[in-house]
Write an enzyme that holds these catalytic residues in place. Structure first.
Site, PDB file in Angstrom:
ATOM      1  N   GLN A 109       0.650  -0.961   0.044  1.00 15.43           N
ATOM      2  CA  GLN A 109       0.063  -0.002   0.077  1.00 15.43           C
ATOM      3  C   GLN A 109       0.976   1.302  -0.086  1.00 15.43           C
ATOM      4  OE1 GLN A 109      -2.522   1.426   3.360  1.00 15.43           O
ATOM      5  NE2 GLN A 109      -4.174   0.816   2.121  1.00 15.43           N
ATOM      6  N   TYR A 141      -6.391  10.995   3.894  1.00 12.29           N
ATOM      7  CA  TYR A 141      -5.039  11.047   3.500  1.00 12.29           C
ATOM      8  C   TYR A 141      -4.813  11.818   2.305  1.00 12.29           C
ATOM      9  CZ  TYR A 141      -3.994   7.809   7.240  1.00 12.29           C
ATOM     10  OH  TYR A 141      -4.059   7.181   8.591  1.00 12.29           O
ATOM     11  N   ARG A 181      -7.534   2.217  -3.171  1.00 15.58           N
ATOM     12  CA  ARG A 181      -8.522   2.370  -2.092  1.00 15.58           C
ATOM     13  C   ARG A 181      -8.803   3.780  -2.035  1.00 15.58           C
ATOM     14  NH1 ARG A 181      -7.821  -0.356   3.833  1.00 15.58           N
ATOM     15  NH2 ARG A 181     -10.339  -0.359   4.031  1.00 15.58           N
ATOM     16  N   GLY A 229     -10.465  -7.069   8.107  1.00 17.16           N
ATOM     17  CA  GLY A 229      -9.045  -6.363   8.847  1.00 17.16           C
ATOM     18  C   GLY A 229      -8.918  -6.622  10.212  1.00 17.16           C
ATOM     19  N   CYS A 242     -14.052  -3.323  19.446  1.00 16.32           N
ATOM     20  CA  CYS A 242     -13.918  -2.278  20.625  1.00 16.32           C
ATOM     21  C   CYS A 242     -12.873  -1.085  20.100  1.00 16.32           C
ATOM     22  CB  CYS A 242     -13.292  -2.894  21.865  1.00 16.32           C
ATOM     23  SG  CYS A 242     -11.844  -3.668  21.742  1.00 16.32           S
ATOM     24  N   CYS A 246      -6.340  -1.350  18.459  1.00 15.17           N
ATOM     25  CA  CYS A 246      -5.877  -1.180  17.156  1.00 15.17           C
ATOM     26  C   CYS A 246      -5.967   0.416  16.704  1.00 15.17           C
ATOM     27  CB  CYS A 246      -6.638  -1.883  16.040  1.00 15.17           C
ATOM     28  SG  CYS A 246      -8.441  -2.057  16.343  1.00 15.17           S
ATOM     29  N   CYS A 284      -4.351  -6.287  20.083  1.00  9.83           N
ATOM     30  CA  CYS A 284      -5.797  -6.562  20.122  1.00  9.83           C
ATOM     31  C   CYS A 284      -6.377  -6.858  21.401  1.00  9.83           C
ATOM     32  CB  CYS A 284      -5.796  -7.528  19.066  1.00  9.83           C
ATOM     33  SG  CYS A 284      -7.808  -8.414  19.391  1.00  9.83           S
ATOM     34  N   GLN A 316     -17.536  -8.537  35.003  1.00  9.43           N
ATOM     35  CA  GLN A 316     -18.285  -7.534  34.966  1.00  9.43           C
ATOM     36  C   GLN A 316     -18.760  -7.307  33.410  1.00  9.43           C
ATOM     37  OE1 GLN A 316     -16.848  -3.539  35.790  1.00  9.43           O
ATOM     38  NE2 GLN A 316     -15.606  -4.470  37.441  1.00  9.43           N
ATOM     39  N   LYS A 353     -23.517  -3.905  22.940  1.00 12.14           N
ATOM     40  CA  LYS A 353     -22.371  -4.648  23.715  1.00 12.14           C
ATOM     41  C   LYS A 353     -22.495  -5.888  23.389  1.00 12.14           C
ATOM     42  CE  LYS A 353     -19.282  -1.493  24.718  1.00 12.14           C
ATOM     43  NZ  LYS A 353     -18.965  -1.130  26.161  1.00 12.14           N
TER      44      LYS A 353
END
Length: 642
Positions: free
Chosen positions: A101, A171, A219, A317, A344, A348, A361, A419, A429
């Protein structure tokens, strides 16, 4: 099974074994001199074992004026070729095809903005940093165009099978597309077609240099997804020009820096495949393969999308971070063993952008730590007690058992999960339940002995000898010492999320942190009118994070009231008294008060472990209250260091 996803496809001279794409994801694992590091190689080797047909390596700088950090890998000089060959080599060893890329950050480089060296189409601040870049000159435009082409040549010389031009996510090339960042008066500004000129010239120059047979992927953000930004309908008008200029594949993403919730790395509020319709709109205008992207974790869904003709290839991804073996597991008939990404973003995109750290991760402690991840059983097998069955304890138990230790897991409650059994009740969630179920399944598969409804006492610890103890007892709700805190109308947030008490009409939530806001979200969905009282001057939950943005937006829509810089003085039946800006105020009517002022470590056994000189580790909230990523990393680290 997966006959469409696993079907081969040919792009120019590049033959792919299947339609699974491992897209480019920044890692910050490069060396400080922009060369390929051993850590990056180890990370990529682990990802490509999963069998993706096409692997697009992470953003590679084509020019020093466009780097995001000094350790972003680069291709703007021949000195980088030897390292880049190692990248393509490890992909080929795994049976995949490699695309590099090609990237220029433009104004989206905090590193260059701080040095006053960032360039952009116009001197307009980045929506992320609010810092102002310098307007790129005509000569610099020519230089950057040439640098893309020369980087493509180096990619080919380094053994890559293709290149991908990054014209998405805010970008430099996308900055030219956007009228919000491009207000030039020359031929590179004005109409949408003029604003696309830079990208068209980049594609033409690369094609001229690499020849007709070498594949070029492009992309794009199919639409800007920001107020007054360009739309998919506008993008459709230039798609034929992009193909004519040299693009052989369109990788159809969405969004930019400043888009709500960083949609190009979408939070759990967005359903898997949410972006497919945009890929389909691209296919309406082009006759080249189209890659779709958008929270994919399920191969079955990807197979259906290809079968329905909505896209030709599918990018997975973050799923490759959560479980690089997901495709192999599915092909081998082991779908229950797939650890699905929960979106979440903790390890990352947010870790990279907001914390400036290398990739991780939150639910896979191996990711980003491949060079230190222990792969063989421990030399000395130990008996290990893990006390606490939340994310930290379950991760510690799984990793310790994997390394050959004899593990017993103690949990004082009937069910494992800690929890997350409560937090998973908050809107959007649900994926947390799926992950914790996977983790429990994994612990059982590893042969861990599980003892629920068991409280480990000091006497029990005094009886053990050679055991190692991992203390993962979690945290406990902090309770503010205010009059009325013991009234029947007062509950803690976890009791509400656990449905122990029904939501009432007029509710006060004490605490505007994540637990407080998610509890408010839970309550407003059930019709409560909520007021959040927070002692700080602003919410600890930042809108810049994807989930934080969505939380704030939903609570605003539900007319949730925020009172910042406010303290709770007392609670009475039907009302609360607060102090805001040194003034006392009574709020009524109040039917329910929810305490969510945070957690504090629950480490009551710590002194006993120290006194008995038992080798022990304290992990998760029992050590320091934190997020999932801190819990799993500390849990894994404890197991690795027994």
């Amino acid at each position: 099974m997966l006959k469409h996803l696993l079907a081969p496809i040919k792009i120019k001279t590049m033959e792919l074994a299947n339609r699974v794409v491992l897209p480019a994801m920044g890692t910050q694992l490069g060396n400080p001199d922009a060369t390929v590091s051993e850590a990056l190689l180890a990370y990529l080797k682990r990802r490509v074992k999963g069998g993706a047909g096409l692997v697009i390596t992470e953003i590679t700088a084509v020019h020093p004026s466009g780097i995001v950090s000094p350790n972003q890998i680069a291709a703007y000089d021949d000195c980088f070729i030897s390292g880049l060959k190692k990248l393509s080599g490890c992909i080929h060893e795994a049976g995949g095809k490699a695309a590099m890329q090609l990237h220029h950050a433009g104004r989206e480089s905090f590193f260059l903005l701080n040095k006053k060296a960032a360039i952009a189409p116009s001197a307009i601040p980045s929506p992320m940093t609010r810092l102002v870049p310098r307007e790129i000159t005509r000569k610099e435009i020519s230089d950057v165009i040439v640098s893309f082409a020369r980087a493509a040549i180096r990619a080919r010389e380094s053994g890559f099978d293709a290149v991908e031009v990054h014209a998405a996510h805010g970008y430099l090339l996308m900055q030219f597309f956007s009228a919000l960042s491009n207000q030039r008066n020359d031929e590179y500004g004005g109409t949408f077609k003029n604003r696309a000129r830079f990208t068209l010239e980049v594609l033409k120059e690369i094609r001229r240099e690499v020849g007709e047979d070498f594949p070029i992927l492009l992309r794009i953000s199919t639409e800007e997804f920001i107020q007054n930004g360009y739309t998919i309908d506008e993008m459709q008008t230039i798609l034929p020009d992009l193909i004519k200029a040299g693009a052989d594949v369109i990788h159809a993403s969405v969004g930019t820096y400043g888009s709500p919730a960083l949609i190009f790395c979408a939070p759990p509020e967005y359903q898997p495949g949410f972006n497919v319709w945009r890929a389909k709109k691209v296919k309406e205008k082009v006759d080249v393969p189209v890659i779709t992207v958008g929270r994919f974790a399920d191969p079955d869904l990807a197979d259906k999308i290809i079968a329905d003709g909505e896209a030709d290839l599918v990018s997975f991804g973050r799923q490759h971070l959560a479980d690089p073996d997901f495709l192999a597991k599915f092909r081998e008939g082991r779908p229950k063993e797939i650890r699905k990404c929960i979106a979440c973003n903790q390890g990352c995109i947010e870790r990279l952008i907001l914390e400036g750290k290398s990739i991780r991760c939150a639910i896979n402690p191996e990711t980003g730590q491949e060079t230190i991840y222990p792969r063989v059983p421990a030399a000395r097998k130990r008996s290990v007690w893990v006390i606490g069955g939340g994310p930290a304890g379950l991760t510690a138990a799984s990793e310790a058992a994997r390394l050959g230790h004899k593990v017993t897991l103690f949990e004082k409650k009937e069910r494992l999960g800690g929890q997350l059994n409560f937090m998973g009740q908050a809107p959007h969630k649900e994926g947390y339940f799926e992950w914790i179920s996977w983790l429990i399944f994994d612990v059982k598969k590893q042969g861990v002995k599980i003892r629920t409804n068991t409280i480990v006492t000091n006497n029990m610890l005094e009886e053990i000898k050679d055991e190692v103890v991992i203390l993962a007892t979690g945290g406990k709700q902090a309770i503010p010492p205010v009059p009325g805190i013991d009234l029947p109308m007062v509950h803690d947030a976890l009791q509400i999320l656990d449905n122990q008490f029904p939501p009432q009409k007029n509710v006060i939530v004490i605490g505007g942190g994540l637990i407080g806001m998610e509890t408010a979200d839970f309550l407003t969905k059930r019709g409560s009118m909520v007021t959040i009282i927070e002692i700080l001057k602003s919410s600890p939950v930042k809108k810049v994070s994807a989930h934080g943005f969505m939380l704030h937006s939903r609570l605003q829509e539900k007319k949730c009231r925020f009172l910042f810089n406010t303290t709770l003085k007392k609670i009475e039946t039907g009302s609360v008294t607060i102090i805001k800006e040194k003034k006392e105020e009574i709020i009524s009517p109040v039917d329910q008060v929810i305490i969510a002022v945070g957690m504090k470590p629950l480490d009551d056994l710590k002194k006993t472990l120290e006194k008995l000189n038992i080798l022990h580790f304290i992990v998760g909230d029992a050590s320091q209250v934190g997020r999932i990523i801190e819990a799993t990393e500390k849990g894994a680290w404890a197991a690795w260091n027994i």
